[in-house]
Motif scaffolding. Structure first.
Motif, short mmCIF file in Angstrom:
data_model
loop_
_atom_site.label_atom_id
_atom_site.label_comp_id
_atom_site.label_asym_id
_atom_site.label_seq_id
_atom_site.Cartn_x
_atom_site.Cartn_y
_atom_site.Cartn_z
N LEU A 282 2.63 -12.40 -43.21
CA LEU A 282 3.74 -11.69 -43.83
C LEU A 282 4.72 -11.11 -42.81
N GLY A 283 4.24 -10.71 -41.67
CA GLY A 283 5.15 -10.12 -40.69
C GLY A 283 4.42 -9.60 -39.48
N VAL A 284 5.18 -9.40 -38.40
CA VAL A 284 4.65 -8.85 -37.14
C VAL A 284 5.63 -7.81 -36.63
N GLY A 285 5.14 -6.63 -36.31
CA GLY A 285 5.95 -5.58 -35.70
C GLY A 285 5.66 -5.47 -34.22
N ILE A 286 6.69 -5.18 -33.42
CA ILE A 286 6.54 -5.05 -31.97
C ILE A 286 7.39 -3.88 -31.49
N ASN A 287 6.83 -3.06 -30.60
CA ASN A 287 7.62 -2.05 -29.89
C ASN A 287 6.97 -1.77 -28.54
N THR A 288 7.50 -0.82 -27.80
CA THR A 288 6.95 -0.46 -26.49
C THR A 288 6.90 1.04 -26.32
N ASN A 289 6.16 1.46 -25.29
CA ASN A 289 6.01 2.88 -24.98
C ASN A 289 7.10 3.42 -24.07
N SER A 290 7.95 2.55 -23.55
CA SER A 290 8.97 2.94 -22.57
C SER A 290 8.33 3.59 -21.34
N SER A 291 7.19 3.02 -20.91
CA SER A 291 6.51 3.58 -19.75
C SER A 291 5.62 2.51 -19.13
N ARG A 292 5.66 2.44 -17.78
CA ARG A 292 4.76 1.53 -17.08
C ARG A 292 3.33 2.03 -17.10
N ASN A 293 3.15 3.33 -17.22
CA ASN A 293 1.83 3.94 -17.21
C ASN A 293 1.01 3.37 -18.36
N PRO A 294 -0.20 2.85 -18.10
CA PRO A 294 -0.99 2.23 -19.17
C PRO A 294 -1.65 3.21 -20.12
N PRO A 296 -2.49 4.98 -23.27
CA PRO A 296 -2.13 4.70 -24.67
C PRO A 296 -1.45 5.91 -25.32
N GLN A 297 -0.52 5.64 -26.23
CA GLN A 297 0.22 6.69 -26.92
C GLN A 297 0.16 6.47 -28.42
N ALA A 298 -0.31 7.46 -29.15
CA ALA A 298 -0.52 7.32 -30.59
C ALA A 298 0.78 7.14 -31.36
N GLU A 299 1.84 7.82 -30.96
CA GLU A 299 3.07 7.76 -31.75
C GLU A 299 3.68 6.35 -31.78
N PRO A 300 3.86 5.68 -30.63
CA PRO A 300 4.37 4.30 -30.71
C PRO A 300 3.41 3.35 -31.43
N VAL A 304 4.60 1.15 -34.63
CA VAL A 304 4.58 -0.32 -34.70
C VAL A 304 3.85 -0.79 -35.96
N MET A 305 2.86 -0.04 -36.42
CA MET A 305 2.21 -0.38 -37.68
C MET A 305 3.19 -0.22 -38.84
N GLU A 306 4.01 0.82 -38.78
CA GLU A 306 5.04 1.01 -39.81
C GLU A 306 6.09 -0.09 -39.75
N LEU A 307 6.44 -0.51 -38.53
CA LEU A 307 7.40 -1.61 -38.39
C LEU A 307 6.85 -2.90 -39.00
N ALA A 308 5.56 -3.16 -38.79
CA ALA A 308 4.94 -4.35 -39.37
C ALA A 308 4.98 -4.29 -40.90
N LEU A 309 4.71 -3.12 -41.46
CA LEU A 309 4.77 -2.96 -42.91
C LEU A 309 6.19 -3.20 -43.42
N GLU A 310 7.18 -2.70 -42.70
CA GLU A 310 8.57 -2.92 -43.09
C GLU A 310 8.94 -4.39 -43.00
N ALA A 335 -6.43 7.23 -29.35
CA ALA A 335 -5.01 7.12 -29.68
C ALA A 335 -4.82 6.21 -30.89
N GLU A 336 -5.54 5.08 -30.95
CA GLU A 336 -5.39 4.18 -32.08
C GLU A 336 -5.90 4.83 -33.36
N ALA A 337 -7.02 5.55 -33.28
CA ALA A 337 -7.55 6.24 -34.46
C ALA A 337 -6.55 7.25 -35.00
N ARG A 338 -5.93 8.00 -34.09
CA ARG A 338 -4.94 8.99 -34.53
C ARG A 338 -3.70 8.32 -35.11
#
Length: 434
Positions: A282-294, A296-300, A304-310, A335-338
């Protein structure tokens, strides 16, 4: 016959999966792969290949995988001319290219595309993750250091991502767009979206998506270990217990190798030729954290899950199973759980979730596609695989992760998360097609 929901109005062309293939530590055909995941088998062992001086001692090792046996098995399902081209090119190519061709041939056969009249320029191939040849290049660098003429005369060509694609195109007779996508551990989802675009907007009737087979060098493994990313020491004597997503005592991911392939088609094209349909994408969402630092960040991740739903035009309440990225790193899993809790709210604790890397390890750029094959098998078989090694769940994570046992459950709409180094986030949504 039950019909799947109509496609989003912005995407009149509906995309379905008609072919799949997999090569992993838990099997190189769909039946064995499904059976081993179902019984909670781990594919993690001690490294068989020499890793002298490296902190990493365990992983999903496929250094002894018998490509010859796999090639022979394909002789029963491939047209004679295709099989001859495949055999010749596999024997002439680096291991990663050979695996890619085997995956591609099996997925193409599984889709029933041999003998179907499709203009070759209407077929596309996308390679997920271009970093394929680390061990091949290392061996040639060592040979060159000893005697320059001992290195492969065709090294400069064979180490390019275009070589794997060229071999796949030659074997299968594909003349349409063929190129690779990056994205580290999110590469599979990104390649899938790219292939969907080739069908929706650029005239392809079908597209083949193949993951790279990435074998890390001892130097790369050692680097990941020194960075604190890998599970080390504690479970070296019990490798099958080392990959522990969402567990309280998780201490890093377990690297692994593997590969998978998907054939996707426009729905009316698939129906017109009487193809078996595994699932709808049905769809694929993609975004980035705007950071080279690996880190993980819960907000992005949530976004991206919301983008996939949209993108899929799906309400979050329709998602009834989520295949987590869940690498078993302390920060990443939390981070993913949150992020899941942020997107699904009070329903997050009731959502069925599992972490397949508990059995497969982290197959890097191949992980998203390998796990997507597993998602489809779960949908079609009405069962969810266990998340193993869950002696004690992280008290900060209250998700239903199918702890230690499979669950009889038939999901209709599935989300597959994949987050990559470099801050690349992705989520794909599939729907069961009956």
């Amino acid at each position: 016959m039950k019909k799947s929901a109509p496609s989003p109005s912005c995407h009149p062309k509906r995309i379905v999966i008609t072919g799949m293939s997999v090569i992993s530590t838990l099997g190189d055909d769909l039946g064995a792969f499904h059976a081993n995941l179902l019984r909670g088998k781990s594919g993690i062992t001690a490294w068989k290949a020499p890793v002298s001086g490296c902190f990493s001692r365990i992983g999903g090792d496929m250094s002894a995988y018998d490509m010859g046996a796999k090639l022979s098995s394909l002789g029963r399902i491939l047209p004679t001319a295709v099989f001859r081209r495949l055999g010749k090119l596999v024997h002439q190519s680096p291991r990663a290219t050979g695996i890619g061709m085997l995956i591609a041939g099996q997925a193409f056969a599984d889709a029933g595309l041999f003998g179907v009249k499709i203009r070759p320029e209407r077929l596309s191939a996308i390679l997920a993750g271009p970093y394929l040849y680390d061990l091949y290049k290392q061996a040639n660098w060592l040979a060159f250091a000893s005697d320059p003429d001992d290195s492969d005369v065709a090294l400069a060509l064979k180490e390019m991502d275009t070589d794997a694609l060229a071999c796949i195109m030659e074997v299968l007779g594909i003349n349409g767009p063929c190129f690779s996508t990056g994205g580290a551990c999110a590469a599979g989802n990104i390649a899938l979206r790219t292939a969907m675009d080739e069908i929706r907007y650029h005239g392809s009737s079908a597209a083949l998506v193949v993951s790279g087979f990435h074998e890390l060098t001892p130097a790369s493994l050692h680097s990941l270990a020194r960075m604190g990313a890998l599970s080390l020491d504690r479970f070296d004597a019990e490798p099958g217990r080392a990959s522990r997503p969402f567990a309280a005592d998780r201490n890093g991911f377990v690297p692994a190798t593997g590969a998978a392939g998907l054939v996707i088609e426009e729905l009316t094209h698939a129906l017109g030729r009487g193809a078996r349909i595994y699932a709808e994408v049905l769809g694929v969402g993609i975004n980035t954290n705007s950071s080279r630092n690996p880190t993980p960040q819960a907000e992005p991740m949530a976004r991206v899950m919301e983008l996939a739903l949209e993108e899929a035009d799906v309400d979050k309440n329709e998602i009834d199973y989520l295949c987590a990225h869940a690498t078993a790193t302390p920060l990443g899993d939390l981070a993913e759980a949150r992020a899941i809790e942020r997107v699904f709210g009070a329903r997050a604790g009731k959502l069925k979730i599992n972490a397949l890397k508990s059995m497969l390890g982290h197959q890097l750029g191949a992980s998203a596609l390998v796990e997507m094959v597993a998602c489809v098998l779960q949908m079609r078989n009405g069962v969810l695989y266990p998340t193993i090694n869950m002696e004690r769940r992280d008290p900060e994570i209250s998700l239903d992760v199918c702890a230690n046992q499979c669950v009889e459950y038939r999901p209709d709409t599935v989300m597959k998360n994949a987050f990559g180094f470099g801050g690349v986030n992705s989520a794909a949504i599939l729907r069961r097609y009956d």
